[in-house]
Design an enzyme around this catalytic site. Structure first.
Site, PDB file in Angstrom:
ATOM      1  N   GLU A  47       0.879  -1.218  -0.079  1.00 13.45           N
ATOM      2  CA  GLU A  47       0.142   0.164  -0.065  1.00 13.45           C
ATOM      3  C   GLU A  47       1.049   1.200   0.239  1.00 13.45           C
ATOM      4  O   GLU A  47       1.263   1.751  -1.138  1.00 13.45           O
ATOM      5  CB  GLU A  47      -0.809  -0.065   1.136  1.00 13.45           C
ATOM      6  CG  GLU A  47      -2.156   0.630   0.824  1.00 13.45           C
ATOM      7  CD  GLU A  47      -3.436   0.083   1.798  1.00 13.45           C
ATOM      8  OE1 GLU A  47      -4.476   1.041   1.831  1.00 13.45           O
ATOM      9  OE2 GLU A  47      -3.475  -0.853   2.353  1.00 13.45           O
ATOM     10  N   GLU A  98      -2.280   0.443  13.513  1.00 18.37           N
ATOM     11  CA  GLU A  98      -3.335   0.808  12.529  1.00 18.37           C
ATOM     12  C   GLU A  98      -4.457   0.438  13.356  1.00 18.37           C
ATOM     13  O   GLU A  98      -5.380   1.120  13.459  1.00 18.37           O
ATOM     14  CB  GLU A  98      -3.436  -0.072  11.175  1.00 18.37           C
ATOM     15  CG  GLU A  98      -4.334   0.028  10.325  1.00 18.37           C
ATOM     16  CD  GLU A  98      -4.385  -0.457   9.226  1.00 18.37           C
ATOM     17  OE1 GLU A  98      -3.464  -1.571   9.065  1.00 18.37           O
ATOM     18  OE2 GLU A  98      -5.199  -0.428   8.156  1.00 18.37           O
TER      19      GLU A  98
HETATM   20  C1  BGC Z   1      -5.272   2.412   4.499  1.00 17.02           C
HETATM   21  C2  BGC Z   1      -5.923   3.670   5.447  1.00 17.02           C
HETATM   22  C3  BGC Z   1      -6.854   4.086   4.485  1.00 17.02           C
HETATM   23  C4  BGC Z   1      -7.946   3.238   4.357  1.00 17.02           C
HETATM   24  C5  BGC Z   1      -9.250   3.976   3.728  1.00 17.02           C
HETATM   25  C6  BGC Z   1      -6.343   1.565   4.107  1.00 17.02           C
HETATM   26  O1  BGC Z   1      -5.998   0.327   3.580  1.00 17.02           O
HETATM   27  O2  BGC Z   1      -4.135   1.939   5.191  1.00 17.02           O
HETATM   28  O3  BGC Z   1      -5.027   4.128   6.341  1.00 17.02           O
HETATM   29  O4  BGC Z   1      -7.089   5.424   5.067  1.00 17.02           O
HETATM   30  O5  BGC Z   1      -7.527   2.378   3.761  1.00 17.02           O
HETATM   31  O6  BGC Z   1     -10.329   3.179   3.352  1.00 17.02           O
END
Ligand code: BGC
Length: 732
Positions: free
Chosen positions: A343, A612
């Site tokens: 990501e 997270e």
């Molecule tokens: C990210 C997040 C992001 C989110 C939004 C994720 O995969 O890691 O931090 O804001 O998606 O849906």
């Protein structure tokens, strides 16, 4: 500065190079005395330039990541110190963000293109007034290098035995020269070197090195062995509950360094990629493992540190340190969600919630100005702000959406930069973008409520229904609250700039009314009876008599055993909403809570960055999930702004931004014992300290720099002061 680079051609090996990273070179002679020599260079990809064997400059991963279809940064270096009479410039080229596979799970290679290219120009000015210009083109030489593969997610494979054989055919690619801009962000640099803390043999029998800190960067190693021996390094953020190396949360990102030795002693580090890790796993190491042969190199945008916070509560200090590391790990040219899995994107929502904290920890003005320029360019015709900037998903026509709290980075971030640095220019530059975003929402709204649109909601809120990533707070309520916030910020920006914004002022009032009519129930309740809903209603100023609504917020917190249920949207402001309504004690209870879910829960579980998920590792020691479990996501680190602004009490004044006039109103708590906080601002260094004595007496001391005025608020009493040192006493 003349832009010689516009006369250079973009050169590449195209598909011919396969996965191999090419290297280009040019020999040139300097036959007479020169006055100045400079190199301008860029890449659709990432480059490393060397002149006569010496690396040019100390920035890495250049030229960074921008909205490539609209603009590309070039770097200018003074190279006079690198030159002699006979010279060779060699430029290595990696895929970088441009040609690596980028996106989320299962994404394709080449979000922008399949292969990288570069352009460079050297200008030498002689003392006799003449000038030589050397620009990239088909007259350069090219070779495949020993870097056999490089990718942002997947790592780098290098064969040190390979000596580039020049003679490959160069192709010229097209890129509009008008899109080239001088580099404007903070340069990405190697900022710290960390030695191993421990060498472990895991229960599975694997050899693992622990650097003691989750970080972003790469490992440099020195090894002695025979040509052809292959060493492999895997990267991980955590060990599992059995103490084994755990990589499932990297998803498809291979994050692997492979190095094939040449003969003898040699030192290696990657050139075109980075990893997020605390642990590395070694395979194929040909000699006895010696910790001295490994160094973790920390890499990020080289922002200057601006804020320091310390108190008498060790775990809170650790949390604060983790916030700092979260920022270091994710401010890599672009504010990213995370640095390790497949990501590592410029998620707008994450930046929106963390921006204020970021500006307190570091001087992020340049960093954000650069990113906001890309955000403007990424905005769609209809005003939609994509989920990520740079927009690797390139949303047009793909059924993408502008989510509340994500797209609002368009209004929140410029305004925060204005507040922190007094930068009116960025407000003026961003004003059209802000306005277009608000108009976009208006277009999606019905009777001033932002309805029937998809959003990310209170992302990762703990009150999420089973199987969902979204907390249970009504998405429409959140969206309408943010509509109001953005509209209000647009009005504030307009007022600063002297633009007529009465239409938006009225609009904000209409949104507020509609919000109350739609979501407020009798008894100061909201239709969505969640912590996050009350937090937004209170903190954004959507409701009258906010103290009444705060009662329900407190109840909800207590019903949850004095813990949070909030996600990305509610968490950043929950302590503010409590403080503003007279519940600072409850805010402290949440801040200092140690049981799950809480900020200090992760500290107790050994976190060295911000997770997270509240339950990244649950109480049984298991991972909450494989696929969305980053251990370096700064969003919940947004709590640090409350430490600076409420615990230490240093606040900007909206009417005199850039800390020209400040408000100092700490709210002490005996559990912290003492607080020492320092802020380096554009107006000088501000400090706020307090010590709580056993008997409840608090001794405060403040330092206000020259040219700054402050309003001190202690125990409800206001006092206006100028520069100087002040000591005051109060009670808890
Ligand atoms: C990210 C997040 C992001 C989110 C939004 C994720 O995969 O890691 O931090 O804001 O998606 O849906």
């Amino acid at each position: 500065m003349e832009e010689y680079i516009k006369r250079a051609q973009f050169i590449s090996l195209g598909e011919e190079a396969g996965k191999n990273c090419p290297v280009f070179r040019k020999k040139f002679v300097i036959s007479k005395p020169f006055e100045s020599a400079c190199l301008q260079i860029t890449a659709l990809g990432v480059y490393v330039a060397e002149i006569n064997g010496k690396r040019v400059g100390d920035a890495v991963l250049t030229p960074g990541w921008t909205e490539y279809e609209k603009r590309l940064q070039y770097f200018t270096y003074d190279i006079s110190g690198y030159l002699s009479s006979g010279n060779v410039i060699e430029i290595g080229l990696g895929d970088g963000w441009y040609a690596s596979r980028m996106g989320i799970v299962g994404v394709y290679k080449g979000a922008y293109a399949e292969f990288p290219s570069l352009a460079a120009a050297i200008s030498v000015r002689y003392t006799d007034g003449t000038e030589t210009l050397i620009v990239t083109g088909t007259d350069w030489e090219a070779a495949k290098s020993g870097v056999l593969f490089s990718g942002i997610y997947d790592g780098e494979r290098t064969d040190a035995r390979i000596v580039p054989q020049y003679g490959e055919k160069i192709i010229v690619t097209e890129y509009g020269k008008d899109k080239l801009v001088p580099a404007e962000g903070e340069y990405i640099k190697e900022t710290e070197r960390i030695s191993p803390k421990e060498i472990l043999i895991t229960p599975k029998g694997e050899t693992v090195i622990d650097f003691g800190q989750n970080l972003t960067g790469y490992v440099e190693f020195t090894v002695t062995g025979n040509a052809g021996t292959k060493v492999t390094i895997g990267h991980a953020e955590v060990l599992d509950k059995y103490g084994n190396f755990y990589t499932e949360n990297y998803r498809s990102a291979e994050a692997r360094a492979e190095y094939t030795l040449k003969d003898g002693r040699q030192t290696y580090k990657p050139r075109y990629t980075f990893y997020g890790f605390r642990y590395i796993r070694l395979n194929g190491w040909p000699e006895k493992i010696n910790a001295d042969n490994f160094t973790a190199i920390v890499v990020h945008s080289d922002m200057k540190r601006a804020g320091w916070f310390e108190c008498g509560h060790a775990k809170l200090n650790k949390l604060y340190e983790n916030v700092i590391w979260g920022q270091r790990g994710n401010f890599l040219d672009v504010p990213t969600d995370c640095p390790q899995r497949d990501e590592r994107l410029g998620w707008t929502g994450d930046a929106e919630v963390f921006c204020r904290t970021a500006c307190l920890n570091y001087d992020t003005e340049k960093f954000f100005v650069k990113w906001l320029h890309d955000l403007s360019l990424a905005q769609k015709e209809d005003g939609m702000i994509p989920r990520v900037v740079p927009d690797v998903f390139r949303t047009n026509g793909r059924g993408e959406f502008g989510s509340a709290a994500w797209g609002d980075a368009a209004t929140v971030c410029p305004y925060e930069i204005y507040l922190a640095y007094g930068n009116k220019e960025i407000l003026a530059e961003m004003f059209p973008t802000m306005k277009k975003w608000v108009d976009y929402i208006t277009g999606k709204s019905e009777n001033y409520l932002w309805k029937n649109s998809p959003h990310f909601g209170d992302w990762l809120g703990l009150d999420a229904p089973a199987g969902s990533y979204k907390g249970s707070t009504s998405e429409e309520l959140i969206a309408t609250a943010y509509y109001f916030l953005s509209c209000g910020l647009l009005v504030k920006a307009g007022n600063v700039l002297g633009y007529g914004v009465s239409h938006y002022k009225e609009l904000a009032e209409k949104i507020r009314k509609a919000f109350n009519a739609e979501y407020v129930r009798d008894g100061y309740r909201l239709s969505s009876d969640t912590q996050t809903a009350y937090v937004l209603a209170i903190h954004f100023g959507l409701v009258d008599e906010k103290e009444q609504f705060a009662k329900r917020l407190v109840e909800l917190i207590e019903e949850a055993g004095d813990t949070l249920r909030t996600g990305f949207v509610g968490t950043p402001y929950i302590l503010d909403a409590l403080t503003e309504t007279g519940h600072a004690d409850k805010a402290y209870t949440l801040l200092l809570q140690e049981k799950f879910p809480s900020w200090l829960y992760s500290v107790n579980r050994g976190a060295t960055t911000i997770w997270e998920h509240w339950d990244g590792v649950n109480e049984e020691g298991d991972m909450w999930s494989k696929d969305m479990n980053s251990f370096n996501h700064y969003a919940y680190g947004s709590v640090a702004q409350w430490m600076y602004r409420t615990v230490a009490g240093i606040k900007t004044d909206e009417n005199q931004p850039g800390y020209k006039h400040i408000i100092i109103s700490p709210i002490p708590n005996s559990k912290l014992g003492f607080v020492k906080c320092r802020l380096n601002t554009r107006s000088g260094q501000i400090s706020s300290e307090w010590t709580a004595e056993q008997d409840g007496t608090v001794r405060y001391s403040f330092e206000i720099p020259q040219g700054v005025t402050a309003t001190l608020i202690i125990g409800g009493k206001k006092e206006s002061v100028g520069a100087g040192r002040y000591t005051r006493y109060g009670k808890i």
